[in-house]
Structure formats: C-alpha cells, structure tokens
Design a protein around this motif. Structure first.
Motif, PDB file in Angstrom:
ATOM      1  N   LEU A 186      43.473 -18.585 -44.901  1.00 16.24           N
ATOM      2  CA  LEU A 186      44.882 -19.496 -45.452  1.00 16.24           C
ATOM      3  C   LEU A 186      44.886 -20.264 -44.333  1.00 16.24           C
ATOM      4  N   THR A 237      42.975 -22.950 -42.723  1.00 17.39           N
ATOM      5  CA  THR A 237      43.026 -24.602 -43.916  1.00 17.39           C
ATOM      6  C   THR A 237      44.292 -25.001 -43.934  1.00 17.39           C
ATOM      7  N   CYS A 292      50.017 -23.003 -50.303  1.00 21.63           N
ATOM      8  CA  CYS A 292      49.264 -21.654 -50.213  1.00 21.63           C
ATOM      9  C   CYS A 292      49.812 -20.540 -49.587  1.00 21.63           C
ATOM     10  N   VAL A 293      50.001 -21.249 -48.126  1.00 20.01           N
ATOM     11  CA  VAL A 293      50.473 -20.382 -47.127  1.00 20.01           C
ATOM     12  C   VAL A 293      51.800 -20.661 -47.450  1.00 20.01           C
TER      13      VAL A 293
END
Length: 891
Positions: free
Chosen positions: A377, A380, A394-395
């Motif tokens: 993550l 990203t 998502c983080v």
C-alpha cells in the motif's frame, strides 16, 4: 426437472413491498420490533436482533387473499395514471404503423416514459420510469402488442392498456385526481426498482447493457451467498446470472445423484434439502445458495432440492460459466512468496485499463501478511508538490481497520522499519531520490492515520511514543523537513483563505496533530479516561454511587464497593427482571447498559431475589398534555439536533470495535456508539409509551397523527435514525391493535403512514430503504441498527484469515460500511429553518385552525429550550408485556 413449470411471477412480486391494507374499512398491520443490544451471555460481543414480524390477522392468512389486495392497490394506481393521461394527453393512445403493419389504439414505450418523466420530477433516470411501467406490465394491466414480458423504452415497441378488463375508465373528481396521481406514482416508484431488476434478470445475459450489469452488481452486494466473493467475481457473475422461477411448491429442482449443471442462489422463497436415509436435512431461505459443491468437485448432486413454497425465484449460474469465472480469477491472481510461503496475494484490476490507468495501482490486495500489505500500500501512495494528492482508498481501508489484524504496536514497528528506506542498486542520486520518496510516502500515510483517528491516537501511549520518535527523525532530515514545512504552510494558508480565521505563524512547528481539532458542540465525546457516575444497587435497592473512569474493569469496580474475599458478583438487570452476571474482566459496563438496565451487586445466593427498581418500570402517566402544546416540527427539530450531537460524538472506528468485540482492543471504548444506539430504542419506546398511557380516545388519535407528522418532518430533515425509531414505535403490536384510534385519523394521514411503512420492508435485505438512501446527499443521519446488522453480516459471513493471511477483501467490505458514516458527516449540519416544508404541506395544518384550552402561562413549554429538555429526558416503558397490557386496557 420435475414439478411445476417455469413461469413469471406477477402480483406476488409486490407481496413483500406493501404491509398496510384496508379490508372493509378496517386498518390491518404488521408489527416490527427492531432493537440492538449486547448478547446476554457476553458483555463484550454484540449481536444484532433484526426485525420481528407479528402475524397478520386471520383474514389475511391466505397468500391468495394477500395477492388480491396487493393487486388491487396496483390497479387503483393504474386507474389514476390512466385517468390523468387520458385527460391531458389522449393522443398518446392511437393507431400506429410499423413494418407495414398497423397496431390499433396503443402507445409507444418511449412516449410513455417521456410522459412519466414530465409527471414526476423526482425521477432521476429513464430506467426508473421503465421500472414503474414494468410494474403494470407484470400485473397484466399494460400489455405488449406481441405479448413480450419486458417493457422497452423504444418508439417501435407498442403497448395497450387493458382498460375494460381492469376498469381503468373509472371517473374521479378533478379535485382528488392530483392527490391520487401523486400517491399512485409514489407506489409505483417504490415497486419499480424491484420490477426493473427482475426484468433485467429475465434478459438473456448477452442482451444486458452496461447499466443493467451495474444494477445486478449493486444488488449482489447485499446477497448473503455473494458476500464473500471478490469485486471482480461479482462483476463477472452479473454478466452470466440467469433468472429462473417455478410456480408451485413441491417442485423438485434436482434430485440426489443427478449430474451437477448449475449453482443456485435463492432470490425469493425457500427450499427444503432432503437426502436419502435422513429425510429433511435443512431449509434454505432468501439469499442462501446451493449446488456449488457438485460443480467444484465435478460430482453428482449430494441432496434433493424441493420448493417449499409457491413462486420461488432463483439466480442460476451454469457450470461452464462457473468454471470459467474460477479460471479467470486464478489467471488474474498474482502471489508473492518469501522463503517458500505466500505472503501477499494480489488480483489484477479488470477495470484499470478501461479507466485509462486511473487509480494508484492496477492490482488489488486480496490477502497477505499485515507487513506485506502495508508495504504494498505504501508503494501505491502518490505524491504531488504540496502533499495534497488524495490517498488510495485501500490505504484508508487498511488504516481504519488495522487494529483487527495489526495492533498499534505492530503497525508502529512496521512504519519505523519502512521509514529508513534503502536501495541496493543505482546511482547515489537515484538512491537519494528513492529514500526521500519512500520517507514522504510513510509520512503521508501517517498523516492519513492521524487524520482518521484524530485525538484517539493522543490517548494511545504506544502510538504517541512512536509518532514522537518519527517526528524527531523527520526533523533530522533537513530536505524532507523543509518540504513538509512548506506543504504545511500551504495547507494552513488554504484553510485561512477558506474559513477566514486562524493566525498564520511563520515559525509554526511541524506537528502530526496540527489539523486535529477538539469537537465543538454542546455534547462532548465520551473518552476512555473520562469519569462517570456509576450507580450500583444492592439487594435492598439502595443505590451506591461512585466516580470511576469509563473503561474501568468490573474487577476494579468490585474492589471499590465490596471487601475482598467475599462471593459478591455484579449483575445487570432490565425492566422485565432478566438478570445476567457481568464477567470480572469486562470493561466499560456502565456505558454499555441497555435501555432501563441497572447494575446490582449481591452474593450468588441473592441473585434470584433481585427485583427491578420502580424507575426501571417507566412512567405511570403519559405526557400527552405537554406534547399537545408542542408543535410537531419543533419536536422533530430538537430530535434531529440532539441526534446530530450524538451521531457526531461517535468516532467511526467504534463501529469496528463494536462488531469485532471491544474486549479484543485494549483500551478501546464504544460508549458513544452505544449511547447513539440506545437513543434509537428510547425514541421507539417513547412513541409506544405515550400512546399506551393516553386513555382519552380523541386525544390519543390526535397524538397518533402528531407522531406520524413528526416522522414526516424527520424524513424531510434526513434524520433516518429517528424516523425509523418513530415508525417502529407506531408499528409496535401494542399500537397497531388500537383499531378505534387508527379509525379516527384522516385517510390522508393513513396514506402517508402507508407510504412510509413501505420503507421498513425488510425483504431483499431492506432494499426499499437502501434505494431511498442512495438518493440522499449529505449531511444525513443513517439508520444505525441496519449499518450494524450489515457489518455483523460481513463479519460472520467471511473469515478474517485465509490460509493464515489477512483476508483483505473482508477488510474492504467492513471499511466500506464505515465510510457510509464518514460520508453522512462529510457536510456540516445546519438546523432547519422555520419555513414551511413538505411535511407542513402534506398535513395542511394552519396555526389558525388550532383550538387550545391552555392559558398563556402554558406557552413557555413551546420554547426551544423546554422542548430540548423534554426530548433529552424521555421516560419510557420498554417492557413489551406491560405495554400490551396497557394497550388492552385502553381498547
């Protein structure tokens, strides 16, 4: 397959959508009770009890009778629509030619949709109008000239109204026609989405549009059998699902030993599972599935499936599609291994290329070790010049749920490990650039962590110590520190320009918590170390009071009130006399008490002698005289104002603690969430209590009407939590049986109540409510018990670990529900204005029509401060048996 033939269900599709009907001028009801409270066997592990339906009166026990009443409602709506159409646009029905053939006296699908869009400005898309016409097609009121089952929004598709068969030429008063039209459109708009969805599912998979697939995908999010599936699998399922229906109970869908050809999801109805030698093994209901095992193992059917009721609908996935989807999933899966063990599983995003590479990663995390998920993550995280670039969702999902699989200490260690990044290959410039970029990403992720948790992290000594260490390391890196200070100044400058306040200091120091502010408002959040007044009663019902921190353990509470060495225990008891011993290691038990629950201390032998306190029984007299003096809108305003204070005081992470069990998170509390949930139950029982304690029939009818108007205003204010609390109170069996009272309220008020009750329909996982919420924009207060039910459903239906790796798909689903709360509060709440709203126009209550017998001395009771004091100090009876007895006494 043997048994009944496949068919398309018509009138029964609406059986679950309407729950109020009139028979011989008698108002008949279903009753709901919806409560959220901790399980009696465990203080810390909450369970959700959903909607409980009481049976309809015997006159409606027959399904055929119910279908007839529901059909009558749709026919009545069709009459109103047809009447207005004939009066204003008679030219819609005319002879039409297509492909050298003439079709007599019909309408085109496109023109019908155009007309409906003009009549109802609330329609947001043509597909909604298509769904409304589909309701009439399913009922047989509107028929395609070639008898096709689906309604089409096209110029070349023609339909006829069956006016003679259904009596559509019924003449209505011009005065009533507008009201009837709006009521009819409201009914059809409620039923339309379900009809539209069924219509889409009936299409051949290769004929479904992108919009059709989006509708099916959205529905699969709330189907139990698909809850554990990944996003990509659900999208593929939407493209291949086949609709299948069977008309008669007793139909054999397949037999034990047959070859497995399909996987089934029950869309409507139920089936019995029968095996040789054992007979009936189990019954499966709406949302459950069967038949998957035979496809996975390429084995014969292990059981016989028989329809348990008429008109069962299924979603079917055939074997070839099932196998292809499994292969696609495997082909798109990437596994990262270390030392021979899988540490991270990624799935390629099928929509990444379609979106032109939008998003921070073309891979989605499926599972992995906490450290590897964090490492991925971090990669990203994207950086821009001022550090304001949005962070990958998502983080955010990872951070809001990390305590479930990665305690704070483990997260802090992993962040400190990632911070001093190193690059083994490359030039010195490349290494320096890589190190700086990685550090920036770590700092940005920490900034997001602090933004999500806010001041809660200040109360966590482990997090605070780690943040202080990282702060010193950041300060020691001149280049990084200079960049961060400039970004910080830019954000502060933007804030000053937007809000017009705050002084901007040139020497402002870098601080993780610089953007965290103390909440403002009359109601402050409950903190773990806040002290609250514990009231604990002895066997003689005498109270003992002491000030203790919120998160005090039962063991510490006991040591403060009894001498060590005895056999004393702490017991909680509700108004019905139900008792439950509280475990010694439980914490924050006082703030977790349910409505009218109290704590008692006694010896083990004295437990059975404990009796509820008089105050637990609730009031003996109602407050009808006080409520008569308060305006419905004023009461609703104060309910909403107070609810907003309770709602904003609750931190979103409390939802995670509550669902997974607060005891799993040392130092965590859920007191603010529990206070908000308790408020739902309190408002629900307040409605029932006041109506059951009002002995005068005329006053009770006026009070009933007032509560329906309060519900109308609450809905208008987008306070769905209290709206449903009031509605569940009105649908309580003790209120529903008051037939004489219901007979005395105006028919228009009854129609409004009927429309609102359709939103309470629990079928298809509360689909009516979800569709209504989808149209709302923030700020609004959601129906909290249903959110908790959704999260419990996700938690219990999906494992937290898959092959010893964190199931990140489950994390994503939990976080998505948490984000609903975040979205509701993303805009500031502004108290409603005193102007007349929709609710006022619906009820048409003018101030001049009110006749009051009260003197001017009574007017202070109508002041906002007095109404607020009343609303915040409701006294209620929550003993259902007692409420039923009171109800029988007054009627």
């Amino acid at each position: 397959m043997s048994g009944g033939a496949k068919s398309v269900c018509r009138s029964s599709d609406w059986e679950s959508c309407l729950s109020v009907v009139w028979i011989d001028k008698m108002h008949l009801f279903r009753s709901h009770i919806y409560q959220v409270f901790p399980d009696r066997s465990s203080v810390d592990t909450p369970t959700i009890r959903g909607i409980s339906w009481t049976p309809l009166p015997e006159a409606l026990n027959s399904k055929d009778t119910m279908k007839q009443f529901l059909s009558d409602r749709v026919v009545k709506a069709a009459r109103a629509v047809y009447s207005v159409m004939m009066e204003g646009n008679p030219g819609l029905i005319r002879d039409r030619k297509h492909h050298l053939k003439t079709y007599r006296q019909c309408c085109s699908g496109k023109e019908l949709v155009d007309w409906l869009m003009k009549q109802n400005e609330c329609l947001q898309s043509r597909s909604q109008a298509v769904g409304m016409w589909q309701v009439l097609v399913d009922e047989g009121i509107l028929v395609h000239v070639k008898h096709e089952l689906n309604f089409h929004d096209k110029d070349t598709q023609f339909y006829r109204f069956q006016d003679s068969e259904f009596g559509l030429n019924h003449i209505t008063n011009e005065k009533d026609s507008e009201d009837e039209l709006q009521e009819s459109l409201s009914l059809l708009s409620q039923l339309g989405p379900d009809a539209l969805l069924t219509m889409i599912l009936r299409k051949c998979p290769n004929q479904r549009s992108a919009e059709d697939l989006a509708v099916i995908y959205e529905e699969l999010l709330h189907v139990k059998a698909a809850a554990h599936l990944s996003t990509s699998v659900r999208k593929e399922l939407a493209a291949v699902l086949v609709f299948e229906s069977h008309a008669k109970a007793g139909t054999v869908l397949f037999s034990q030993g047959d070859k497995g050809t399909s996987w089934y999801i029950i869309w409507k109805g139920s089936v019995n599972v029968i095996t040789h030698g054992k007979g009936l093994v189990t019954t499966l209901h709406e949302g459950e599935d069967f038949g998957q095992l035979a496809l996975l193992n390429d084995a014969p059917r292990a059981a016989t499936i028989i329809l348990r009721e008429d008109n069962c609908h299924f979603l079917r996935v055939d074997k070839q599609d099932f196998i292809r989807i499994l292969k696609d999933v495997e082909a798109n899966t990437v596994r990262l291994e270390e030392h021979g063990k899988t540490v991270l599983v990624l799935e390629k995003r099928t929509d990444w290329a379609e979106q032109g590479g939008a998003g921070n990663s073309k891979y989605t995390v499926m599972s992995g070790t906490p450290e590897k998920i964090l490492e991925h993550l971090l990669e990203t995280v994207r950086l821009d010049s001022n550090g304001n670039d949005s962070i990958d969702p998502c983080v955010s999902d990872f951070l809001v749920t990390h305590k479930v699989f990665m305690p704070t200490s483990q997260l802090c260690t992993a962040l400190q490990h990632q911070y001093p990044a190193e690059l083994s290959d490359g030039s010195d410039q490349e290494k320096a650039s890589y190190i700086l970029t990685t550090k920036q990403k770590v700092v940005k992720l920490i900034g997001q962590w602090v933004a999500l948790y806010g001041l809660l992290l200040k109360e966590d000594p482990i997090a605070l110590d780690s943040l202080e260490v990282l702060k010193k390391e950041v300060a020691g890196d001149f280049r990084l520190f200079s960049m961060l200070k400039e970004q910080f100044r830019e954000r502060r400058r933007t804030k000053v320009l937007e809000n017009g306040y705050h002084s901007l200091s040139r020497n402002q120091q870098f601080d993780w918590f610089s953007n965290c502010e103390e909440p403002v408002g009359r109601l402050q959040p409950i903190r773990a170390q806040d002290k609250v007044l514990y009231e604990i009663y002895g066997p003689d019902n005498k109270p003992l009071t002491l000030m203790l921190p919120v998160n005090t353990s039962v063991k510490d509470v006991m040591s403060a009130i009894v001498k060590p060495g005895g056999d004393h225990i702490l017991v909680k008891m509700n108004s019905t006399g139900e008792r439950a011993q509280v475990k010694l290691d439980a914490t924050a038990v006082y703030t977790a008490l349910g409505l009218n629950e109290r704590l008692f201390v006694c010896t083990s032998s004295q437990v059975e002698q404990l009796m509820p306190l008089k105050e637990q029984q609730g009031p003996e007299r109602g407050t009808t005289d006080i409520l008569e003096q308060m305006g419905s809108k004023d009461i609703a305003n104060e309910l909403t104002n107070y609810d907003w204070e309770l709602f904003t005081a609750m931190h979103e992470v409390e939802l995670v603690y509550y669902i997974f069990g607060r005891h799993k998170f040392p130092g965590a509390i859920t007191a603010n969430l529990e206070r908000f949930v308790r408020r739902f139950n309190e408002v629900q029982y307040w409605v029932v209590t006041e109506l059951c304690l009002c002995e005068d029939l005329m006053k009770r009818a006026i009070l009933l009407k007032k509560f329906i108007k309060i519900a109308a205003v609450l809905k208008e204010q987008k306070n769905l939590n209290s709206f449903f609390a009031v509605m569940f109170g009105l649908s309580n069996s003790a209120v529903h049986r008051l037939y004489k009272t219901w007979e005395r309220i105006p028919s228009k008020t009854k129609r409004i109540y009927c429309a609102y009750e359709r939103l309470m329909d629990p079928s298809r996982n509360h689909r009516a409510y979800r569709l209504a919420v989808a149209k709302l924009s923030p700020p609004y207060i959601p129906f909290m018990p249903l959110l908790l039910k959704d999260m419990t459903f996700i938690n219990e239906g999906n494992p937290s670990y898959v092959d010893k790796l964190v199931n990140f798909e489950k994390v994503r689903m939990i976080a998505k529900t948490v984000k609903i709360v975040r979205g509701c509060r993303s805009q500031p709440y502004v108290p409603s204005s005193p102007q007349r709203g929709l609710a006022d126009r619906m009820f048409l209550e003018g101030p001049a029509t009110r006749i009051s017998t009260y003197s001017d001395l009574a007017f202070p009771l109508r002041s906002p401060s007095n109404i607020r004091h009343y609303i915040q100090n409701l006294k209620v009876i929550d003993n259902q048996r007692k409420l039923t007895q009171l109800s029988r006494t007054i009627e």
